[in-house]
Design a protein around this motif. Structure first.
Motif, mmCIF file in Angstrom:
data_model
loop_
_atom_site.group_PDB
_atom_site.id
_atom_site.type_symbol
_atom_site.label_atom_id
_atom_site.label_comp_id
_atom_site.label_asym_id
_atom_site.label_seq_id
_atom_site.Cartn_x
_atom_site.Cartn_y
_atom_site.Cartn_z
ATOM 1 N N ALA A 78 0.860 -1.190 0.000
ATOM 2 C CA ALA A 78 0.000 0.000 0.000
ATOM 3 C C ALA A 78 0.892 1.233 0.000
ATOM 4 C CB ALA A 78 -0.923 0.016 1.209
ATOM 5 N N ARG A 79 0.576 2.196 -0.895
ATOM 6 C CA ARG A 79 1.367 3.426 -0.991
ATOM 7 C C ARG A 79 0.431 4.628 -1.086
ATOM 8 N NH1 ARG A 79 5.925 2.964 -5.575
ATOM 9 N NH2 ARG A 79 6.380 5.056 -4.780
ATOM 10 N N LEU A 80 0.810 5.700 -0.423
ATOM 11 C CA LEU A 80 0.107 6.977 -0.517
ATOM 12 C C LEU A 80 1.131 8.021 -0.907
ATOM 13 C CD1 LEU A 80 -2.472 8.689 -0.129
ATOM 14 C CD2 LEU A 80 -1.760 9.011 2.261
ATOM 15 N N ARG A 81 0.921 8.657 -2.073
ATOM 16 C CA ARG A 81 1.942 9.556 -2.605
ATOM 17 C C ARG A 81 1.300 10.606 -3.507
ATOM 18 N NH1 ARG A 81 4.488 5.794 -7.467
ATOM 19 N NH2 ARG A 81 3.416 6.970 -9.082
ATOM 20 N N ASP A 82 2.152 11.473 -4.025
ATOM 21 C CA ASP A 82 1.727 12.485 -4.982
ATOM 22 C C ASP A 82 1.497 11.858 -6.358
ATOM 23 O OD1 ASP A 82 1.525 15.248 -6.124
ATOM 24 O OD2 ASP A 82 3.380 14.625 -7.102
ATOM 25 N N LYS A 83 0.570 12.416 -7.125
ATOM 26 C CA LYS A 83 0.275 11.939 -8.472
ATOM 27 C C LYS A 83 1.112 12.711 -9.501
ATOM 28 C CE LYS A 83 -3.658 11.044 -11.564
ATOM 29 N NZ LYS A 83 -3.476 12.101 -12.568
ATOM 30 N N ASP A 84 2.437 12.663 -9.312
ATOM 31 C CA ASP A 84 3.406 13.205 -10.268
ATOM 32 C C ASP A 84 3.186 14.686 -10.566
ATOM 33 O OD1 ASP A 84 4.256 10.622 -10.294
ATOM 34 O OD2 ASP A 84 3.605 10.167 -12.334
ATOM 35 N N SER A 85 2.801 15.452 -9.546
ATOM 36 C CA SER A 85 2.542 16.874 -9.779
ATOM 37 C C SER A 85 3.498 17.788 -9.019
ATOM 38 C CB SER A 85 1.095 17.220 -9.384
ATOM 39 O OG SER A 85 0.891 17.004 -7.995
ATOM 40 N N ARG A 86 4.109 17.315 -7.943
ATOM 41 C CA ARG A 86 4.953 18.153 -7.104
ATOM 42 C C ARG A 86 6.426 17.795 -7.288
ATOM 43 N NH1 ARG A 86 0.287 16.641 -4.432
ATOM 44 N NH2 ARG A 86 -0.914 18.288 -3.392
ATOM 45 N N LYS A 87 7.287 18.765 -7.056
ATOM 46 C CA LYS A 87 8.716 18.557 -7.212
ATOM 47 C C LYS A 87 9.253 17.590 -6.177
ATOM 48 C CE LYS A 87 12.812 19.493 -8.966
ATOM 49 N NZ LYS A 87 13.203 19.113 -10.352
#
Length: 267
Positions: A97-106
């Motif tokens: 299970a992973r919770l992360r940004d959807k490739d939008s933040r640096k």
């Protein structure tokens, strides 16, 4: 007589087979998909009648939730099992299970937790949880590159008495090990053409204990996949991965690899 069944369900344009590179990390348009939920599932079953029934099962599932404020919750599972009659030949898999940004933040936190087992190697269980700082290096239409660094807590139970354990001349050994690990990850994906895309992911992990200063005590996990779309319902996949671990709890081999060539059907 040999019986083979292969069934794949997918709610997007392409499937994946035996791949540990996440579908969301491929450079095939999935990172810009407009759906809120995406599910990818593959299932393979084979049965071979010899002296006993030899049965092999492999399944991979990925469920992606695209949340508000460009967050993504990723649930992933993989299972490989093989049985020769009532004898277990192979039993390994994991849940992630992973919770992360959807490739939008640096740069942004990447939280993850995983449960894993591998009877062939004697790993009864591995539970880990951690966080990385995920850094966007390149994000373009046909290529992206991300790296991250962080740490995680790991609890392992190793048991040479497991029925699928494949190493001989090892006495009964049970090891319960807890430690922190430094975790360095790199992922690159690029689109070679409209029908071909490639993804590579690798982890370098170091024990943060008395062996931390000795950088030969590392674990290197490498995964790569290349996908060939034949039609919108058929795709070929070549998958390669290897693992090198110089800090194993049992006296087993340090290096393992896996190569798979698959055909995927989309329904």
């Amino acid at each position: 007589m040999r019986i083979f069944y292969s069934f794949t369900i997918i709610l997007v344009a392409i499937t994946m087979s035996n791949a540990q590179v996440l579908n969301i990390d491929r450079e095939n348009g999935q990172d810009s998909i407009k759906k809120r939920v995406v599910f990818i599932s593959s299932f393979d079953f084979s049965s071979d009648k010899q002296r006993n029934d030899f049965v092999e099962i492999s399944t991979t599932n990925e469920l992606d939730f695209f949340l508000k404020k460009n967050h993504a919750l990723i649930l992933f599972s993989h299972l490989d099992a093989a049985f020769n009659g009532v004898n277990v030949i192979e039993n390994n898999g994991y849940f992630l299970a992973r919770l992360r940004d959807k490739d939008s933040r640096k740069i942004y936190p990447d939280f993850y937790t995983q449960y894993q087992w591998n009877g062939v190697l004697g790993m009864e269980s591995r539970i880990l949880a951690g966080v990385n700082a995920r850094i966007k290096v390149i994000e373009k239409k046909k290529i992206d590159l991300y790296t991250s660094i962080g740490s995680f807590y790991e609890n392992e139970i190793w048991n040479s008495n497991l029925s699928a354990f494949s190493f001989e001349n090892i006495g009964p050994i049970i090891v319960n090990r807890e430690l922190l690990r430094l975790n360095v990850h790199t992922k690159i994906a690029f689109k070679l053409s409209e029908k071909i895309d490639f993804a590579l992911s690798q982890y370098f992990q170091f024990p943060m204990n008395d062996s931390f200063a000795n950088f030969t005590k590392f674990r290197w996990a490498f995964n790569s996949d290349i996908f060939f779309e034949v039609t919108d319902k058929i795709a070929f996949n070549i998958h390669y991965d290897h693992s090198i671990d110089n800090y194993r709890a049992l006296p087993i081999d340090l290096y393992y690899y896996n190569l798979n060539i698959g055909i995927n059907l989309t329904i």
